[in-house]
Write an enzyme that holds these catalytic residues in place. Structure first.
Site, PDB file in Angstrom:
ATOM      1  N   GLU A 139      29.181  28.691   8.873  1.00 16.94           N
ATOM      2  CA  GLU A 139      30.501  29.081   8.367  1.00 16.94           C
ATOM      3  C   GLU A 139      30.955  30.363   9.070  1.00 16.94           C
ATOM      4  O   GLU A 139      30.436  31.446   8.792  1.00 16.94           O
ATOM      5  CB  GLU A 139      30.430  29.288   6.846  1.00 16.94           C
ATOM      6  CG  GLU A 139      31.779  29.578   6.236  1.00 16.94           C
ATOM      7  CD  GLU A 139      31.746  29.621   4.708  1.00 16.94           C
ATOM      8  OE1 GLU A 139      30.991  28.825   4.102  1.00 16.94           O
ATOM      9  OE2 GLU A 139      32.476  30.443   4.131  1.00 16.94           O
TER      10      GLU A 139
ATOM     11  N   ASP B 133      39.137  39.325   2.111  1.00 17.57           N
ATOM     12  CA  ASP B 133      38.806  37.937   1.800  1.00 17.57           C
ATOM     13  C   ASP B 133      38.911  37.810   0.278  1.00 17.57           C
ATOM     14  O   ASP B 133      37.942  37.993  -0.438  1.00 17.57           O
ATOM     15  CB  ASP B 133      37.371  37.663   2.282  1.00 17.57           C
ATOM     16  CG  ASP B 133      36.958  36.221   2.121  1.00 17.57           C
ATOM     17  OD1 ASP B 133      37.840  35.369   1.943  1.00 17.57           O
ATOM     18  OD2 ASP B 133      35.751  35.952   2.214  1.00 17.57           O
TER      19      ASP B 133
ATOM     20  N   ASP C 151      39.706  35.231  -1.593  1.00 15.23           N
ATOM     21  CA  ASP C 151      39.215  33.976  -2.181  1.00 15.23           C
ATOM     22  C   ASP C 151      40.095  33.441  -3.294  1.00 15.23           C
ATOM     23  O   ASP C 151      39.625  33.186  -4.412  1.00 15.23           O
ATOM     24  CB  ASP C 151      37.779  34.162  -2.713  1.00 15.23           C
ATOM     25  CG  ASP C 151      36.774  34.335  -1.592  1.00 15.23           C
ATOM     26  OD1 ASP C 151      36.987  33.772  -0.509  1.00 15.23           O
ATOM     27  OD2 ASP C 151      35.770  35.035  -1.804  1.00 15.23           O
TER      28      ASP C 151
ATOM     29  N   ASP D 193      22.997  31.826  -7.283  1.00 10.15           N
ATOM     30  CA  ASP D 193      24.005  31.524  -8.313  1.00 10.15           C
ATOM     31  C   ASP D 193      23.387  30.838  -9.513  1.00 10.15           C
ATOM     32  O   ASP D 193      23.924  30.908 -10.615  1.00 10.15           O
ATOM     33  CB  ASP D 193      25.080  30.542  -7.809  1.00 10.15           C
ATOM     34  CG  ASP D 193      25.603  30.871  -6.446  1.00 10.15           C
ATOM     35  OD1 ASP D 193      25.649  32.065  -6.119  1.00 10.15           O
ATOM     36  OD2 ASP D 193      25.970  29.929  -5.707  1.00 10.15           O
TER      37      ASP D 193
ATOM     38  N   HIS E 156      24.546  28.448  -4.131  1.00  7.87           N
ATOM     39  CA  HIS E 156      23.481  29.244  -3.501  1.00  7.87           C
ATOM     40  C   HIS E 156      22.353  29.341  -4.528  1.00  7.87           C
ATOM     41  O   HIS E 156      22.627  29.369  -5.741  1.00  7.87           O
ATOM     42  CB  HIS E 156      23.871  30.691  -3.246  1.00  7.87           C
ATOM     43  CG  HIS E 156      25.116  30.955  -2.469  1.00  7.87           C
ATOM     44  ND1 HIS E 156      26.367  30.875  -2.996  1.00  7.87           N
ATOM     45  CD2 HIS E 156      25.273  31.384  -1.187  1.00  7.87           C
ATOM     46  CE1 HIS E 156      27.260  31.228  -2.075  1.00  7.87           C
ATOM     47  NE2 HIS E 156      26.629  31.534  -0.965  1.00  7.87           N
TER      48      HIS E 156
ATOM     49  N   ASP F 130      36.041  27.593  -2.486  1.00 11.61           N
ATOM     50  CA  ASP F 130      35.230  28.817  -2.524  1.00 11.61           C
ATOM     51  C   ASP F 130      36.152  29.917  -3.067  1.00 11.61           C
ATOM     52  O   ASP F 130      36.390  30.927  -2.417  1.00 11.61           O
ATOM     53  CB  ASP F 130      34.738  29.107  -1.091  1.00 11.61           C
ATOM     54  CG  ASP F 130      33.753  30.255  -1.029  1.00 11.61           C
ATOM     55  OD1 ASP F 130      33.538  30.892  -2.068  1.00 11.61           O
ATOM     56  OD2 ASP F 130      33.226  30.515   0.062  1.00 11.61           O
TER      57      ASP F 130
HETATM   58  C1  XLS Z   1      31.870  34.365   1.988  1.00 11.10           C
HETATM   59  C2  XLS Z   1      31.583  32.954   2.223  1.00 11.10           C
HETATM   60  C3  XLS Z   1      30.506  32.356   1.324  1.00 11.10           C
HETATM   61  C4  XLS Z   1      30.017  31.049   1.879  1.00 11.10           C
HETATM   62  C5  XLS Z   1      28.733  30.574   1.294  1.00 11.10           C
HETATM   63  O1  XLS Z   1      32.872  34.908   2.415  1.00 11.10           O
HETATM   64  O2  XLS Z   1      32.777  32.254   2.145  1.00 11.10           O
HETATM   65  O3  XLS Z   1      30.993  32.211   0.030  1.00 11.10           O
HETATM   66  O4  XLS Z   1      30.955  30.035   1.720  1.00 11.10           O
HETATM   67  O5  XLS Z   1      27.703  31.482   1.475  1.00 11.10           O
HETATM   68 NI    NI Z   2      32.975  30.173   2.086  1.00  6.37          NI
HETATM   69 NI    NI Z   3      34.564  33.601   2.220  1.00  7.45          NI
END
Ligand code: XLS
Ligand code: NI
Ligand code: NI
Length: 435
Positions: free
Chosen positions: A230, A305, A307, A102, A99, A337
């Site tokens: 997404e 979430d 991750d 980032d 992004h 991600d």
């Molecule tokens: C957040 C999303 C984000 C997208 C990109 O939950 O996964 O990281 O992948 O903006």
């Molecule tokens: Ni994502």
């Molecule tokens: Ni995510």
């Protein structure tokens, strides 16, 4: 190589027997699976934000990571880019994703932010040339800054819509310039906190307009990549409009975009929506909107979430089965991600996270490929629908029979279908031979 990761040589494939924690056991980039190398199939990407911008905070405590590039000057941003490319080389990943927020500190104005982004893009352009690492996708962060707290495209303030549109334009320009394979839109705040202050019909139209602007601009600049949405059901918003793949498909149809935009599916988002990951992938391939994946799981007890890097081979294998059955990735790939746990503070932890993830995906891919090559599973499921190949069945499907005609045939031929086993346990056992 001697940098942030110390004296480190690139991670190599050493096979399942190795005890070296800094080696691949299953991911052999050049190994041929179903006619392509593993690297060509999997198309791994590192997510810039979690690996290099996330500081290790949680709702109860601040950052735990100490990184020499944390700071808001351009010098910090440049150091971050050096370390990012150092890690890409060590891991041998072919792609990365970022992004705007980032890679550069926020400017005091829109123009300054764009100037900083373009400066970092100049640096990336050189690094891409030198290393051969490519951009899987670029995206705009339209959710962190306070201006976006009530949404970007779906904001009640048209100036926020305009600011978001301008920011997307800048990010599409950079993605295009860097040869990005896709451009992603994740609408973290395209939804609502409370319906009490929300006019949903207006917000849908605003989002539909923004997506149309994005597609128009893609053609205007000649961007050859894919535009990806997404889906995620909630977090940070209480409710997000891109809830899941099926919801996104309906939305795209409504705004005439179902042939223009595809989906980037994330494991954890599928779980938050009450689905499995393979359900989301299968829904996307069924609607012909499958694009790419974010291969990061949740902690399945916490309901967030989280991750985390993938570590569940059967889950990953079933997803790759659907992807392979659909012909594999085109412009998409496997993006991690994923972020470290906040106690994993060492540079080596970043390597361990990615090494494990790449090995898990490699095992999953090989299992899915073996399942397809062996063939009995597909033959069984195809046979389940085999009678649909018959003449009358085809005529019904093609709309050549009315309800009355069908009813007449049932009566005349005394059709009396008998239940058939769905054989779920048989199939589960069959799958277990491969995963
Ligand atoms: C957040 C999303 C984000 C997208 C990109 O939950 O996964 O990281 O992948 O903006
Ligand atoms: Ni994502
Ligand atoms: Ni995510």
């Amino acid at each position: 190589m001697n940098g942030f990761f110390g004296e480190q040589t690139p991670i190599r494939f050493e096979g399942p027997q190795t005890t070296n924690p800094l080696a691949f056991r299953y991911y052999d980039a050049e190994e041929i699976v179903l006619g392509k190398t593993m690297s060509e199939h999997l198309r791994f990407a590192v997510a810039y934000w979690h690996s290099f911008a996330w500081e290790g905070g949680d709702p109860f405590g601040g950052s735990t990571f100490e990184r020499p590039w944390f700071g808001d000057t351009m010098a910090h941003a440049e150091l971050k880019a050096d370390v990012a490319f150092e890690m890409f080389a060590l891991l041998g990943v072919p792609y990365f994703c970022f992004h705007d927020a980032d890679v550069r500190p926020e400017g005091e104005s829109y123009s300054q932010s764009v100037k900083r982004l373009n400066h970092m893009a100049d640096i990336f352009e050189k690094k891409i040339q030198q290393t051969g690492v490519k951009l899987l996708w670029g995206t705009a962060n339209l959710f962190s800054h306070a201006r976006f707290m009530a949404g970007a495209a779906t904001n009640p303030d048209p100036d926020v819509f305009a600011y978001a549109a301008a920011t997307i334009k800048a990010n599409m320009d950079v993605t295009h310039r860097l040869g990005g394979q896709n451009y992603v839109l994740w609408g973290g705040r395209e939804g609502y906190e409370t319906l009490l202050n929300t006019r949903m019909e207006r917000e849908f139209d605003q989002l539909g307009r923004m997506l149309n602007l994005v597609v128009d601009y893609k053609y205007k600049i000649g961007f050859k990549g894919t535009i990806l949405l997404e889906p995620k059901p909630q977090e940070p918003s209480k409710h997000q409009y891109d809830f899941d793949v099926a919801t996104v498909f309906g939305f795209l149809k409504k705004y005439g975009l179902e042939n223009e935009i595809k989906v980037n599916i994330e494991v954890g988002h599928a779980i938050l929506a009450g689905h499995t990951f393979e359900h989301e992938v299968a829904t996307a391939t069924a609607h012909d909107i499958f694009g790419s994946i974010d291969m990061n799981r949740n902690d399945y007890q916490s309901g967030w979430d989280t991750d985390q890097f993938p570590n569940n081979v059967p889950e990953v294998a079933l997803a790759y089965y659907h992807i392979l059955r659909n012909g594999g990735f085109t412009t998409g790939g496997t993006n991690f991600d994923a972020k470290l746990r906040r106690q994993s503070i060492d540079p080596a932890d970043l390597l361990h996270g990615h090494i494990g993830a790449m090995d898990t995906c490699a095992r999953g891919l090989k299992a899915a490929a073996a399942l397809i090559e062996e063939g009995s599973y597909d033959r069984f499921v195809d046979a389940r629908y085999g009678d649909w190949e018959g003449e009358e069945a085809q005529a019904m499907l093609a709309g050549k029979r009315s309800l009355e005609q069908i009813a007449q045939r049932v009566e005349k031929h005394k059709i009396n279908p008998q239940p058939r086993s769905g054989a779920q346990e048989y199939l589960e056992n069959m799958i277990n031979r491969f995963v």
